[in-house]
Design a protein around this motif. Sequence first.
Motif, PDB file in Angstrom:
ATOM      1  N   MET A   1      42.727  37.440  37.080  1.00 22.62           N
ATOM      2  CA  MET A   1      43.326  35.963  36.979  1.00 22.62           C
ATOM      3  C   MET A   1      43.130  35.067  38.233  1.00 22.62           C
ATOM      4  O   MET A   1      43.292  35.773  39.335  1.00 22.62           O
ATOM      5  CB  MET A   1      44.575  35.776  36.205  1.00 22.62           C
ATOM      6  N   ILE A   2      42.533  34.134  38.199  1.00 22.25           N
ATOM      7  CA  ILE A   2      42.248  33.206  39.375  1.00 22.25           C
ATOM      8  C   ILE A   2      43.587  32.784  40.041  1.00 22.25           C
ATOM      9  O   ILE A   2      44.339  32.224  39.167  1.00 22.25           O
ATOM     10  CB  ILE A   2      41.348  32.172  39.405  1.00 22.25           C
ATOM     11  N   SER A   3      43.893  32.958  41.145  1.00 17.17           N
ATOM     12  CA  SER A   3      45.234  32.463  41.849  1.00 17.17           C
ATOM     13  C   SER A   3      45.169  30.965  41.945  1.00 17.17           C
ATOM     14  O   SER A   3      44.046  30.351  41.995  1.00 17.17           O
ATOM     15  CB  SER A   3      45.650  33.157  42.947  1.00 17.17           C
ATOM     16  N   LEU A   4      46.716  30.331  42.157  1.00 17.96           N
ATOM     17  CA  LEU A   4      46.464  28.888  42.284  1.00 17.96           C
ATOM     18  C   LEU A   4      45.790  28.614  43.609  1.00 17.96           C
ATOM     19  O   LEU A   4      45.379  27.707  43.764  1.00 17.96           O
ATOM     20  CB  LEU A   4      48.039  28.527  42.274  1.00 17.96           C
ATOM     21  N   ARG A   5      46.196  29.506  44.609  1.00 18.81           N
ATOM     22  CA  ARG A   5      45.523  29.359  46.076  1.00 18.81           C
ATOM     23  C   ARG A   5      44.137  29.245  45.938  1.00 18.81           C
ATOM     24  O   ARG A   5      43.193  28.448  46.544  1.00 18.81           O
ATOM     25  CB  ARG A   5      46.111  30.285  47.008  1.00 18.81           C
ATOM     26  N   THR A   6      43.448  30.082  45.292  1.00 20.72           N
ATOM     27  CA  THR A   6      41.941  30.215  45.062  1.00 20.72           C
ATOM     28  C   THR A   6      41.455  29.071  44.443  1.00 20.72           C
ATOM     29  O   THR A   6      40.540  28.460  44.799  1.00 20.72           O
ATOM     30  CB  THR A   6      41.598  31.399  44.622  1.00 20.72           C
ATOM     31  N   ALA A   7      42.091  28.549  43.435  1.00 20.28           N
ATOM     32  CA  ALA A   7      41.615  27.552  42.534  1.00 20.28           C
ATOM     33  C   ALA A   7      41.706  25.976  43.470  1.00 20.28           C
ATOM     34  O   ALA A   7      41.046  25.025  43.595  1.00 20.28           O
ATOM     35  CB  ALA A   7      42.495  27.173  41.559  1.00 20.28           C
ATOM     36  N   SER A   8      42.883  26.155  44.457  1.00 21.85           N
ATOM     37  CA  SER A   8      43.115  24.806  45.349  1.00 21.85           C
ATOM     38  C   SER A   8      42.139  24.836  46.277  1.00 21.85           C
ATOM     39  O   SER A   8      41.324  23.726  46.547  1.00 21.85           O
ATOM     40  CB  SER A   8      44.286  24.974  46.015  1.00 21.85           C
ATOM     41  N   THR A   9      41.650  25.931  46.820  1.00 21.90           N
ATOM     42  CA  THR A   9      40.659  26.151  47.770  1.00 21.90           C
ATOM     43  C   THR A   9      39.153  25.902  47.428  1.00 21.90           C
ATOM     44  O   THR A   9      38.610  24.961  47.739  1.00 21.90           O
ATOM     45  CB  THR A   9      40.441  27.526  48.282  1.00 21.90           C
ATOM     46  N   ARG A 397      40.386  35.160  56.843  1.00 18.88           N
ATOM     47  CA  ARG A 397      40.238  36.268  56.090  1.00 18.88           C
ATOM     48  C   ARG A 397      39.327  37.225  56.487  1.00 18.88           C
ATOM     49  O   ARG A 397      39.345  38.552  56.304  1.00 18.88           O
ATOM     50  CB  ARG A 397      39.611  35.824  54.598  1.00 18.88           C
TER      51      ARG A 397
END
Length: 415
Positions: A1-9, A397
């Motif tokens: 599941m895509i994290s909120l941080r990844t989606a925001s990025t 990263r």
Amino acid sequence: MISLRTASTAMYIAAATLLTLLLLVPQVRMYRDDLPRTDVVAQLRFIRAELDSGSAEEMQRMFPEGYVFSYVLYGLTWTDIARGDPAYRDEALREARWALRHVDSPTGRAVFDARLRPAYGVFYVGWSSRLRGAVVELAGTNAPETARFTADCEALAAAFDTDGPFLSAYPGQAWPVDNVVAMAALRSHDRIVGSRFDAVVTRWLTSARTRLDPATGLLPHMAAPTPEGARGSSQSIIQRFLPEIDAAWATQQYSVFRRLFVDTPLGLPGVREYPRGRDGAGDVDSGPLLLGISASATVVGIGAARANGDRSLSGPLTGLGESLGMPVTLGDSKRYAFGVLPIGDTFLAWSFAAPQAGSTTTFATVAPWWWRLPWHALTLMVVALLWFPVIRGLLRRARAKRPPATAVSPPAATP
């Protein structure tokens, strides 16, 4: 599941990519110093759709000549296109006649006074005659418009001989620029139909030269009720038409206009509303002023420069229009500034379509060859700041994924 941080990025990267394109594309467009006719025709497609949707009526609510300007410039742009490329003749003739029918209508005449000489005033008769003459030039002198063209030119000539050199556009109000357009209509009659008004034009030239703005030596902005000195919004139109009336005087007037009104604030070329050394406020003619530069005078100045063979001015102004105007092409239509002000698109198209005249005059460079570079540098700085968070995140990263360094034990001591 895509994290909120990844989606925001991902959303930030998408937005940064879009903004980068919006910033970089105008930088490339700055180098477009001329436009192909297909681009101008695409503008005309958009303008026609807007006229069909009532844009002329909307422009009329913004300023008194909005309706007539919307149609007459649309028609004149088509005729200029066809003069440069006969392949467009039939379409241009059809569209110019369609525009002329709207100008020559009760709505087109509504704000003008029939009691003036000529009837409805010099603005209305001058501009409509200039368009009607362009139609006759395309269709031939046996065109049905020829008789009316001649009759209106005769009415103009009679009024100039009685009340010239600056006839009224409205009761008690006279602008020399409207009279220049009318004179261009008389000249076009003599060129297209047959010589008839040369003596009238000669007398007008003699009289107009005695009524110049003493501060600049140019034709004034207003003659009545209160004289007002030369201004860029009217001078840009005057300089577009003067070469049709008297080439020698046009060359002299254009050189003065160029010296006093062309400027480069912040390194960007433009046309001032007031001559150098004089400040003033913007109004309905000039639009808002930015560091003394009038957007309307600058847009029309493209056509004036082309009419006078001044590529060193028309080129940079065209590139600036393509850059700051943020044109968008959708299908076969092209619009500037997202099409929010169709009359602006109309003036731009009319200027871009102006025939490029030859010239024996060597014009001084308006802006140095590097005038675009500071704007490129500023844009790259903004783009760099825009992408800095992304690059910093990638570097973090990369460092996090790097395996930790293995400690090396010191060699055992030798007994």
